[in-house]
Write a protein that holds these residues in place. Structure first.
Motif, PDB file in Angstrom:
ATOM      1  N   ALA A  43       0.709   2.238  14.010  1.00 31.22           N
ATOM      2  CA  ALA A  43       1.742   1.284  14.418  1.00 31.22           C
ATOM      3  C   ALA A  43       1.462   0.638  15.762  1.00 31.22           C
ATOM      4  CB  ALA A  43       3.106   1.972  14.448  1.00 31.22           C
ATOM      5  N   GLN A  44       0.651   1.269  16.592  1.00 23.36           N
ATOM      6  CA  GLN A  44       0.353   0.705  17.904  1.00 23.36           C
ATOM      7  C   GLN A  44      -0.931  -0.111  17.898  1.00 23.36           C
ATOM      8  OE1 GLN A  44       0.527   3.527  21.115  1.00 23.36           O
ATOM      9  NE2 GLN A  44      -0.330   2.125  22.611  1.00 23.36           N
ATOM     10  N   THR A  45      -2.006   0.441  17.351  1.00 16.85           N
ATOM     11  CA  THR A  45      -3.301  -0.255  17.383  1.00 16.85           C
ATOM     12  C   THR A  45      -3.467  -1.220  16.218  1.00 16.85           C
ATOM     13  OG1 THR A  45      -4.493   1.389  16.060  1.00 16.85           O
ATOM     14  CG2 THR A  45      -4.307   1.791  18.451  1.00 16.85           C
ATOM     15  N   LEU A  46      -2.703  -1.023  15.150  1.00 15.12           N
ATOM     16  CA  LEU A  46      -2.754  -1.802  13.913  1.00 15.12           C
ATOM     17  C   LEU A  46      -4.032  -1.594  13.113  1.00 15.12           C
ATOM     18  CD1 LEU A  46      -1.141  -5.194  14.984  1.00 15.12           C
ATOM     19  CD2 LEU A  46      -0.055  -3.092  14.221  1.00 15.12           C
ATOM     20  N   GLN A  47      -4.806  -0.598  13.491  1.00 15.57           N
ATOM     21  CA  GLN A  47      -6.047  -0.349  12.759  1.00 15.57           C
ATOM     22  C   GLN A  47      -5.763   0.466  11.495  1.00 15.57           C
ATOM     23  OE1 GLN A  47      -8.838  -2.095  13.882  1.00 15.57           O
ATOM     24  NE2 GLN A  47      -7.016  -2.829  14.978  1.00 15.57           N
ATOM     25  N   PRO A  48      -6.438   0.117  10.387  1.00 16.32           N
ATOM     26  CA  PRO A  48      -6.234   0.832   9.128  1.00 16.32           C
ATOM     27  C   PRO A  48      -6.507   2.321   9.292  1.00 16.32           C
ATOM     28  CG  PRO A  48      -7.550  -1.151   8.799  1.00 16.32           C
ATOM     29  CD  PRO A  48      -7.432  -0.970  10.272  1.00 16.32           C
ATOM     30  N   LEU A  49      -5.714   3.122   8.607  1.00 15.42           N
ATOM     31  CA  LEU A  49      -5.831   4.576   8.718  1.00 15.42           C
ATOM     32  C   LEU A  49      -6.600   5.164   7.542  1.00 15.42           C
ATOM     33  CD1 LEU A  49      -2.206   5.525   9.852  1.00 15.42           C
ATOM     34  CD2 LEU A  49      -4.264   5.438  11.270  1.00 15.42           C
ATOM     35  N   ALA A  50      -7.472   6.085   7.860  1.00  8.07           N
ATOM     36  CA  ALA A  50      -8.111   6.898   6.833  1.00  8.07           C
ATOM     37  C   ALA A  50      -7.357   8.202   6.662  1.00  8.07           C
ATOM     38  CB  ALA A  50      -9.567   7.167   7.208  1.00  8.07           C
ATOM     39  N   ARG A 103       4.326 -17.983   0.959  1.00  2.29           N
ATOM     40  CA  ARG A 103       3.713 -16.779   1.525  1.00  2.29           C
ATOM     41  C   ARG A 103       4.765 -15.995   2.316  1.00  2.29           C
ATOM     42  NH1 ARG A 103       1.004 -14.745   6.038  1.00  2.29           N
ATOM     43  NH2 ARG A 103      -0.905 -13.562   5.572  1.00  2.29           N
ATOM     44  N   LEU A 104       4.928 -14.712   1.960  1.00  8.09           N
ATOM     45  CA  LEU A 104       5.907 -13.847   2.614  1.00  8.09           C
ATOM     46  C   LEU A 104       5.215 -12.632   3.190  1.00  8.09           C
ATOM     47  CD1 LEU A 104       8.729 -13.876  -0.110  1.00  8.09           C
ATOM     48  CD2 LEU A 104       8.559 -15.334   1.911  1.00  8.09           C
ATOM     49  N   ILE A 105       5.754 -12.104   4.280  1.00  6.62           N
ATOM     50  CA  ILE A 105       5.261 -10.865   4.869  1.00  6.62           C
ATOM     51  C   ILE A 105       6.425  -9.906   5.068  1.00  6.62           C
ATOM     52  CG2 ILE A 105       3.337 -12.002   6.052  1.00  6.62           C
ATOM     53  CD1 ILE A 105       4.941 -11.706   8.679  1.00  6.62           C
ATOM     54  N   ASP A 106       6.099  -8.623   5.166  1.00  2.00           N
ATOM     55  CA  ASP A 106       7.122  -7.619   5.432  1.00  2.00           C
ATOM     56  C   ASP A 106       6.423  -6.373   5.946  1.00  2.00           C
ATOM     57  OD1 ASP A 106       9.563  -6.376   5.664  1.00  2.00           O
ATOM     58  OD2 ASP A 106      10.069  -6.485   3.530  1.00  2.00           O
ATOM     59  N   ASN A 107       7.183  -5.454   6.532  1.00  2.00           N
ATOM     60  CA  ASN A 107       6.631  -4.206   6.999  1.00  2.00           C
ATOM     61  C   ASN A 107       7.722  -3.151   7.113  1.00  2.00           C
ATOM     62  OD1 ASN A 107       7.647  -3.964   9.945  1.00  2.00           O
ATOM     63  ND2 ASN A 107       6.784  -6.026   9.890  1.00  2.00           N
ATOM     64  N   VAL A 108       7.298  -1.912   7.131  1.00  2.00           N
ATOM     65  CA  VAL A 108       8.184  -0.776   7.362  1.00  2.00           C
ATOM     66  C   VAL A 108       7.433   0.175   8.295  1.00  2.00           C
ATOM     67  CG1 VAL A 108       9.198   1.292   6.333  1.00  2.00           C
ATOM     68  CG2 VAL A 108       9.469  -0.902   5.204  1.00  2.00           C
ATOM     69  N   VAL A 109       8.135   0.690   9.292  1.00  2.00           N
ATOM     70  CA  VAL A 109       7.539   1.634  10.230  1.00  2.00           C
ATOM     71  C   VAL A 109       8.000   3.039   9.868  1.00  2.00           C
ATOM     72  CG1 VAL A 109       7.324   2.321  12.646  1.00  2.00           C
ATOM     73  CG2 VAL A 109       7.461  -0.104  12.043  1.00  2.00           C
TER      74      VAL A 109
END
Length: 281
Positions: free
Chosen positions: A246-253, A273-279
């Protein structure tokens, strides 16, 4: 509510407020306002004495000319919504006012912009950083308000503020949703009836993915499940699904203890085009 159309007018307005010891809140928008925007204005009004809302469809952040052309523009309706919400000054500049000459400065936010929106919309965050920098200089706010729906944009703007030492606080407000879960967005106005009926699937998929994250399902499997669920809707064309730090936005393995996860997606639905997110904390 005052209507301002020039950078000089905005600067004079906010400098007068500063001289009177007032705190200034800024809410940058591209108009076609909805309840999510109004929540930002109300939050700014709670925290600040003066609330400036900018209404400017910024051409430099669009990498698609057709998207820029079709972006909803309803300035009179927007103005009617803003004063009751607590806006004290509406800044409505022209393109020529914001860009008296073409901007040549280029921002590079490193890994923050090489994923998700940055990867799929080349130049987008350069345009965002350019216009936001201009607004920060013109208005000199104490606080600036942004919505969580644009999670990556907020991360980029926080980096901008840190790197350029802007003397202000960035405030992020929760995403406001329709009753069926669809994240409020100005682009929702462009959805036809079948696309609007299918749109809640985006949030449903994110909620299911969040449940998997809480259960410890590996990120690769979470992505695959979300992509498969989106693929079931024929009107929808997924662009990306990401499970990221959530901080670096880098994909997680894999997951790290104590690190929040953000689940992000973008999709085209009926040509919109739509975007969304959940933390997930």
């Amino acid at each position: 509510m005052q209507i301002l159309t020039t950078a000089a007018g905005l600067h004079a307005y906010t400098e007068h407020a500063r001289g009177a010891g007032q705190r200034i809140g800024l809410v940058p928008t591209m108009g076609a306002l909805h309840d999510g925007h109004l929540q930002l204005v109300q939050a700014a009004r709670t925290d600040c004495d003066v609330v400036v809302v900018s209404l400017f469809v910024n051409p430099t952040q669009f990498n698609n000319a057709e998207d820029f052309r079709l972006y909803p523009r309803v300035p009179e309706a927007d103005a009617a919504l803003l004063e009751p919400a607590g806006c004290t000054a509406l800044f409505v500049p022209s393109v020529e006012e914001m860009y008296p000459q073409p901007a040549v400065l280029r921002f590079d936010f490193g890994d923050l912009e090489r994923v998700m929106e940055g990867a799929h919309r080349p130049g987008h965050f350069n345009g965002v950083a350019t216009v936001v920098s201009k607004l920060f200089h013109m208005a000199r706010p104490h606080r600036a308000y942004f919505g969580q729906k644009d999670w990556q944009q907020v991360a980029v703007i926080r980096q901008l503020v840190a790197d350029l030492s802007f003397d202000l606080e960035i405030v992020t407000c929760p995403t406001i949703r329709e009753a069926d879960g669809l994240a409020m967005s100005s682009r929702n106005r462009r959805l036809d009836a079948p696309a609007r009926a299918a749109a809640p699937l985006l949030h449903q998929v994110l909620q299911a993915a969040a449940a998997q994250v809480r259960q410890g399902v590996p990120p690769a499997q979470v992505r695959a499940s979300a992509e498969a669920a989106l693929a079931q809707e024929p009107l929808l064309t997924p662009e990306y699904v990401e499970v990221a730090d959530a901080q670096t936005l880098q994909p997680l393995a894999d997951y790290a203890a104590g690190r929040a996860v953000v689940l992000c997606l973008a999709a085209h639905l009926g040509g919109v085009r739509l975007i969304d997110n959940v933390v997930v904390e």
